[in-house]
Design an enzyme around this catalytic site. Structure first.
Site, short mmCIF file in Angstrom:
data_model
loop_
_atom_site.label_atom_id
_atom_site.label_comp_id
_atom_site.label_asym_id
_atom_site.label_seq_id
_atom_site.Cartn_x
_atom_site.Cartn_y
_atom_site.Cartn_z
N GLY A 8 -23.40 25.78 -20.12
CA GLY A 8 -23.24 24.60 -19.27
C GLY A 8 -23.34 24.93 -17.80
O GLY A 8 -22.68 24.32 -16.96
N LEU A 10 -25.47 24.36 -15.58
CA LEU A 10 -26.08 23.40 -14.65
C LEU A 10 -25.25 22.13 -14.52
O LEU A 10 -25.68 21.16 -13.92
CB LEU A 10 -27.50 23.06 -15.12
N GLY A 11 -24.03 22.14 -15.06
CA GLY A 11 -23.14 21.00 -14.95
C GLY A 11 -22.34 21.02 -13.67
O GLY A 11 -22.61 21.80 -12.75
N GLN A 12 -21.31 20.17 -13.60
CA GLN A 12 -20.56 20.00 -12.35
C GLN A 12 -19.89 21.29 -11.90
O GLN A 12 -20.01 21.69 -10.74
CB GLN A 12 -19.51 18.90 -12.51
N ASP A 34 -28.12 26.74 -20.26
CA ASP A 34 -27.88 25.32 -20.45
C ASP A 34 -28.89 24.82 -21.48
O ASP A 34 -29.80 25.57 -21.88
CB ASP A 34 -27.99 24.53 -19.14
N ILE A 35 -28.76 23.57 -21.88
CA ILE A 35 -29.63 23.06 -22.94
C ILE A 35 -31.06 22.84 -22.45
O ILE A 35 -31.99 22.82 -23.23
CB ILE A 35 -29.04 21.77 -23.54
N TYR A 141 -11.82 13.22 -26.03
CA TYR A 141 -11.88 14.34 -25.09
C TYR A 141 -10.55 15.08 -25.05
O TYR A 141 -10.50 16.31 -25.09
CB TYR A 141 -12.25 13.81 -23.70
N LYS A 145 -9.56 18.92 -26.13
CA LYS A 145 -8.97 19.89 -25.21
C LYS A 145 -7.70 20.52 -25.79
O LYS A 145 -7.48 21.73 -25.65
CB LYS A 145 -8.69 19.24 -23.85
#
Length: 314
Positions: A8, A10-12, A34-35, A141, A145
């Site tokens: 991940g 390239l995410g936030q 990343d995907i 979500y 977690k």
């Protein structure tokens, strides 16, 4: 940490953490995955591999290819998006986490994944939420977690994997666009302030949520990962926070720098219900005591920096 694999990337969080780690540990020693690839600096400034985190074989193969000693698993579907696609969220969030943990076990690698204030629920104490407390979330979500925290603990106890994690509040950044989280209004409001001088909030007035500016979040990740393992009691679920505010307070902070800025409200019932189930403020004393957590940015200092950076960017 010497050679780090990030899912991940390239995410936030990943788009900034990748660059921060490359500055510290060397560009060739931080493998972004990343995907799919894009033209961002995180994808272009060092090694990049395309990985679907539900593909265990590809993840292990990539980790072995680069001989990594650390796995940072960031790939996940966020709160509001996960409510719209709960089955997909479970398969991605839990399947990806299990694969990342298995990869760490296979390579005897140190492991990090973020948790969230989303792990708390309506029955959790709302003010100064303790490190150890009841956790009965009412979102997919949040369920992911809580299960993720327990799973990371299990891999530490059962297999000796050096797992570590932080319960992040809402994260505010000028680099990556919001990605479907409930706290994303606190990012969007700055973009709209710079572009239009006004903002319509989908979170209602008077709704307090914990927040943190991304530079503080990145420092917290690195400080935790470099901390002495013998001093860590909680490992996978440290409460961290820097500030707690309601929409009117962030609007007032922006108005100090953009006179005439206004906020209005068009409440999204789905995201408002999620926000109402989360704490007003959380207690980060365990993180301070066990590995020296600290932060630099309060609301006004963050606002000043966000507006300056976004004015340049936009």
């Amino acid at each position: 940490m010497k050679r780090i694999l990030i899912t991940g990337a390239l995410g936030q969080i990943g788009s900034e953490l990748t660059l921060k780690l490359r500055d510290i540990y060397g560009a060739d020693n931080v493998i972004a995955t990343d995907i799919k690839k894009n033209d961002s600096e995180a994808a272009q400034s060092g090694p990049f591999e395309t990985i679907d985190v539900t593909d265990l074989n590809k993840m292990v193969e990539t980790a072995k290819k680069y001989q990594v000693d650390t796995v940072m698993h960031l790939a996940a579907l966020l709160s509001a998006t996960a409510e719209a696609k709960p089955v997909f969220a479970w398969n991605l969030n839990m399947g990806g986490l299990m694969n990342a943990l298995e990869t760490s076990r296979e390579l005897n690698a140190q492991f990090f994944t973020p948790s969230s204030i989303g792990a708390f629920g309506p029955s959790t104490p709302k003010d100064l939420t303790p490190q150890d407390t009841i956790m009965r979330p009412t979102t997919m979500y949040g369920v992911n977690k809580v299960a993720g925290e327990l799973l990371a603990d299990y891999y530490n106890h059962k297999f000796g994997v050096d797992t570590r994690g932080l319960r992040f509040p809402g994260l505010i950044s000028y680099v990556a666009l919001p990605g479907g989280g409930t706290t994303d209004y606190a990012v969007e409001i700055y973009y709209e302030a710079v572009k239009n001088g006004k903002y319509t909030s989908y979170i209602d007035k008077g709704t307090y949520m914990d927040m943190m500016y991304m530079p503080d979040a990145l420092h917290a990740i690195i400080d935790l990962m470099e901390a002495d393992a013998s001093k860590l009691i909680h490992r996978n679920s440290f409460n961290v926070t820097a500030m707690s505010f309601e929409p009117e307070e962030i609007a007032a902070s922006i108005a100090k720098y953009i006179p005439g800025f206004t906020i209005s409200f068009a409440v999204d019932p789905v995201r408002q219900k999620i926000a109402d189930s989360w704490p007003n403020s959380i207690d980060a004393s365990a993180a301070k005591e066990e590995w020296g957590f600290k932060f630099e940015y309060d609301l006004d200092r963050m606002t000043k920096d966000m507006l300056e950076k976004l004015s340049q960017k936009l």
